[in-house]
Design a protein around this motif. Structure first.
Motif, mmCIF file in Angstrom:
data_model
loop_
_atom_site.group_PDB
_atom_site.id
_atom_site.type_symbol
_atom_site.label_atom_id
_atom_site.label_comp_id
_atom_site.label_asym_id
_atom_site.label_seq_id
_atom_site.Cartn_x
_atom_site.Cartn_y
_atom_site.Cartn_z
ATOM 1 N N CYS A 208 87.378 2.963 23.324
ATOM 2 C CA CYS A 208 86.829 2.459 22.061
ATOM 3 C C CYS A 208 86.861 3.533 20.980
ATOM 4 O O CYS A 208 87.108 3.250 19.809
ATOM 5 N N THR A 209 86.593 4.777 21.400
ATOM 6 C CA THR A 209 86.666 5.892 20.454
ATOM 7 C C THR A 209 88.066 6.000 19.871
ATOM 8 O O THR A 209 88.247 6.198 18.664
ATOM 9 N N ALA A 210 89.068 5.850 20.731
ATOM 10 C CA ALA A 210 90.455 5.941 20.281
ATOM 11 C C ALA A 210 90.854 4.737 19.430
ATOM 12 O O ALA A 210 91.502 4.888 18.389
ATOM 13 N N LEU A 211 90.454 3.541 19.860
ATOM 14 C CA LEU A 211 90.920 2.320 19.201
ATOM 15 C C LEU A 211 90.205 2.059 17.883
ATOM 16 O O LEU A 211 90.845 1.899 16.831
ATOM 17 N N SER A 212 88.880 2.020 17.903
ATOM 18 C CA SER A 212 88.161 1.726 16.662
ATOM 19 C C SER A 212 87.691 2.981 15.941
ATOM 20 O O SER A 212 87.560 2.978 14.719
#
Length: 312
Positions: A208-212
């Protein structure tokens, strides 16, 4: 009377959170219609500044490390009017801020978390309180080892568009407790005021850190490339950027509609032998899908390293 919300290390994201919550709280005071947090996030409440709802804050404090930052924050919050003028900004007084608070949002740098939570008196100050960490790479296991057993620890991962209340925040699932229902309402009311909010298992947080979290930077590379292409074909820079930005925003909003899928939207634009399919084939030649997907993979791996001790 609502609770007191504290933001430790109030930088860009902390300012966005407090500003978003205050704006939502004040919306009912400024309009006669029934206001809302964000209609796309279920389970939120109508905000009112004087509501007895225990899931809504009435008081705010924030901490920074420099006097200059404190003055800047006071000016920023003051522009909100109403509750904004009452936000207490403390310089280097994390312990005092936590002592005054019921809900604490940890917004410092990941490597600073242990030192802040290990400060003398902090253990006692955190007893029975809700601690929300937005620190990338710092796990709940780590955090619970630094706080009293009665402190309820939750991870949240908001992203930069929260600054304009168009953010995406992922929150770790809550553990079963007597306070779980109230904690869920508190969390939804905070983060739904600055965008969308979704609960997921902590094991997904690095992705999630990478994607959003990193995603806005990736999206802006694509946006900039689209605008560059328009300039290459003769469009003025300002108009090319506006066209590209609005096109991406519109496509994203369509994809968020119920029953919509990016592939369907793409196919609806793509006519046989047309310019869209020609452009799509050029993008496929450049391996755009795998390049973007690999960027998420590499960013995820890096995210998992951020909160860990530095290897000698």
């Amino acid at each position: 009377m609502g609770y007191t919300l504290c933001v430790i290390g109030c930088g860009t994201m902390g300012v966005a959170i407090i500003s978003g919550v205050i704006t939502s709280l004040q919306s009912r005071l400024n309009t006669l219609e029934i206001p809302k947090w964000e209609s796309h996030t279920p389970g939120t409440s109508t905000p009112t500044a004087d509501s007895p709802d225990p899931s809504l804050p009435s008081f705010f404090n924030a901490t920074v490390t420099r006097l200059e930052s404190a003055q800047k924050l006071q000016n920023t919050f003051g522009l909100l009017g109403g509750l904004g003028t009452s936000v207490q900004v403390l310089v280097g007084e994390n312990l005092k801020a936590v002592q005054q608070a019921d809900v604490v949002i940890l917004c410092c740098k990941p490597h600073q978390a242990h030192a802040i939570l290990s400060q003398i008196g902090m253990q006692e100050a955190l007893v029975g309180k809700l601690l929300i960490s937005i620190l990338a790479g710092v796990t709940i296991t780590q955090l619970t080892g630094w706080v009293p057993p009665t402190t309820r620890v939750v991870r949240a991962m908001p992203n930069t568009p929260c600054r304009i209340r168009e953010g995406m925040t992922v929150v770790s699932n809550l553990t079963l407790s007597e306070e779980a229902e109230l904690d869920r309402s508190i969390i939804l009311n905070i983060f739904s005021s600055i965008g969308r909010c979704r609960f997921l298992e902590e094991k997904h947080f690095d992705a999630c850190t990478a994607l959003s979290g990193s995603g806005p930077a990736f999206a802006c590379i694509f946006l900039e490339a689209m605008a560059d292409g328009g300039v290459m074909m003769g469009l003025p820079r300002a108009e090319a950027l506006e066209l590209a930005a609005q096109t991406l925003q519109g496509a994203a909003r369509m994809a968020l509609q119920a029953g919509a899928h990016p592939a369907q939207i793409k196919d609806s634009v793509t006519t046989p032998g047309g310019c869209t399919i020609a452009g799509l084939l050029a993008m496929e030649d450049g391996k755009i899908r795998s390049t973007i997907a690999r960027a998420i993979q590499i960013a995820t791996e890096r995210a998992s390293e951020l909160g860990q001790p530095v290897k000698n």
